[in-house]
Structures are given as C-alpha cells and as structure tokens.
Design an enzyme around this catalytic site. Structure first.
Site, mmCIF file in Angstrom:
data_model
loop_
_atom_site.group_PDB
_atom_site.id
_atom_site.type_symbol
_atom_site.label_atom_id
_atom_site.label_comp_id
_atom_site.label_asym_id
_atom_site.label_seq_id
_atom_site.Cartn_x
_atom_site.Cartn_y
_atom_site.Cartn_z
ATOM 1 N N ASP A 19 0.830 -1.207 0.000
ATOM 2 C CA ASP A 19 0.000 0.000 0.000
ATOM 3 C C ASP A 19 0.864 1.258 0.000
ATOM 4 O O ASP A 19 1.955 1.267 0.570
ATOM 5 C CB ASP A 19 -0.900 -0.004 1.238
ATOM 6 C CG ASP A 19 -2.082 0.933 1.082
ATOM 7 O OD1 ASP A 19 -2.360 1.375 -0.047
ATOM 8 O OD2 ASP A 19 -2.732 1.227 2.108
ATOM 9 N N HIS B 255 3.499 3.150 -8.809
ATOM 10 C CA HIS B 255 3.316 1.714 -9.052
ATOM 11 C C HIS B 255 4.569 1.092 -9.677
ATOM 12 O O HIS B 255 4.950 -0.031 -9.350
ATOM 13 C CB HIS B 255 2.106 1.480 -9.947
ATOM 14 C CG HIS B 255 0.804 1.884 -9.321
ATOM 15 N ND1 HIS B 255 0.448 1.494 -8.046
ATOM 16 C CD2 HIS B 255 -0.229 2.644 -9.790
ATOM 17 C CE1 HIS B 255 -0.748 2.000 -7.752
ATOM 18 N NE2 HIS B 255 -1.171 2.689 -8.791
ATOM 19 N N SER C 135 -6.535 -5.798 -6.302
ATOM 20 C CA SER C 135 -7.744 -6.380 -5.713
ATOM 21 C C SER C 135 -8.916 -6.322 -6.685
ATOM 22 O O SER C 135 -8.883 -5.609 -7.700
ATOM 23 C CB SER C 135 -8.111 -5.633 -4.426
ATOM 24 O OG SER C 135 -8.686 -4.376 -4.728
ATOM 25 N N LEU D 64 12.093 -20.251 -2.764
ATOM 26 C CA LEU D 64 11.096 -19.279 -2.296
ATOM 27 C C LEU D 64 9.812 -19.511 -3.064
ATOM 28 O O LEU D 64 9.829 -19.641 -4.290
ATOM 29 C CB LEU D 64 11.589 -17.843 -2.507
ATOM 30 C CG LEU D 64 10.595 -16.723 -2.133
ATOM 31 C CD1 LEU D 64 10.330 -16.714 -0.625
ATOM 32 C CD2 LEU D 64 11.124 -15.357 -2.582
#
Length: 234
Positions: A12, A29, A57, A123
């Site tokens: 965020d 971004h 989202s 990972l």
C-alpha cells in the site's frame, strides 16, 4: 532471530508516495514493482519460504481508467521479467485470484510464468491479482457444490476441505501479515488464511519499505507469544 515461514504483505501507498513527490500515481506503481523485486531477494536471503503479496484487488477496477491501464501494462512487463527473476531466485511463482478478468495476453503470461517456475522451491512467491477474499471463498463454495453434484465430494465439510478449494491450496497460512502506508484494515485480503496470523502495520509507504523495515517487522513478530490452542510456540 526467528524468521516467519510465510509472510503476507499488502503493498500500500504507491500512489500517495508518488503524489508526495509531485509525480503521477503510476510512477509510484512502477517504483513499487521495482521494490517488490528487491524484497523477494531480501526475503529469500532472510530464510522466508513463502511470500504472498496483494498487488491488485477485485475493488481496484474502480480506479481511474488511466491508472488501471497503467497497471495492466505494468503487469505485462513484470510477469515477463519475472521469468528471469524466478530463475535467479529459484522461486516458484503462483498467481492467486481470478485471472479470467484480464486480457488474454496477461492470462497467457501468468500461465507461462507458473509453468516455467513450477519446480523451483527456494522461495514460494504468490501474487494476488484480481483477488478478493470474499470472491475467493465464493468461488471455492461453488466448486465444492459442483463437485458434490458430480459425486466427487462427499461427507461433511471440514476446515481442511475448504482450504483445499481456496486459491492458496497447498500453501501454509501466513505467520506474519504486513501492511504498509498506515492503513489499519485487511481490505478483503486472505480473510480465511489470516485467522491466526500476527499483524504488523507501518506508516512507511511500499516504495520505501526496504530490508531494515522488513527486519523490524520480523523483530516485532519475535516479541509476540505465538499460541495455537493454548500452546506456546517453541
């Protein structure tokens, strides 16, 4: 320092960070995406095995057309670049969410990346794209109902059964959830999976969230009593 096996992050503050520098939101971004590449390397270096990030989202479609188009182009470039990143970090990449809403070329790049990285295991990196936890649970229930109609699913529903139908099937629940940029809410992120997760909120915007900030979050995690069913974690 005891490092969490699985860290989830809500990325965020990119837009606000860019605005504070007199730049357009999409610049934030781009810088946030660069920082994500860096944090993947840091997480691997620290010994984190699973890293899940909230990148786009189901609600983000409501943003301005210009910003959404900028994000789509960013995803195209990042997903292509992530082929090299996954090889460099021995990193398996999975996308959680509903990719069917994206253009076909983005869906193809997701499939290509997942196939290319499927055997890497140092990972495990999950990117939440067009993801919303309520949507995830709704899709899971509908798949369960369909399997029940076809006789594939029988017997009473259990928690583990539900977990197996979620986008995160086969991935352990997060131990630590981090949200950057000062917001104190989950924003429809991993609601099922975060049931016993420790939360860490910081005012630092995502593009400025570097190794020292991640270590600080892990140190705070270490200060807490982790209890499962009343038993303190060793």
């Amino acid at each position: 320092m005891r490092v969490p096996n699985h860290i989830a992050i809500i990325l965020d503050g990119n837009g606000r960070w860019a605005k504070s520098k007199g730049m357009p939101r999409n610049y934030g971004h781009v810088k946030g995406c660069e920082n994500l590449e860096y944090i993947c390397e840091v997480a691997k270096e620290l010994g984190v095995k699973y890293l899940t990030v909230y990148a786009f989202s189901t609600e983000n479609w409501k943003r301005s057309r210009e910003e959404v188009e900028g994000l789509m182009n960013l995803f195209r470039n990042y997903l292509k670049k992530c082929i090299k990143i996954s090889k460099k970090n021995n990193m398996r990449v999975r996308v959680i969410g509903d990719p069917s809403a994206f253009d076909e070329d983005i869906q193809n790049r997701i499939r290509e990346l997942e196939e290319f990285s499927k055997d890497f295991d140092e990972l495990h990196f999950q990117i939440a794209l067009n993801y919303g936890s309520r949507d995830e649970i709704t899709r899971a229930v509908n798949r369960m109902l369909e399997d029940q109609r076809q006789g594939v699913l029988t017997g009473p529903v259990t928690e583990s059964m539900i977990s197996d139908y979620l986008d995160t099937a086969g991935i352990p629940d997060p131990d630590l959830m981090i949200r950057t940029s000062g917001e104190l809410r989950l924003s429809n992120y991993l609601l099922w999976q975060l049931a016993y997760t420790e939360f860490y909120f910081t005012d630092v915007p995502w593009p400025d969230f570097k190794k020292d900030e991640l270590v600080k979050a892990i140190e705070k995690y270490n200060e807490r009593d982790r209890r499962y069913g009343g038993v303190k974690e060793a």
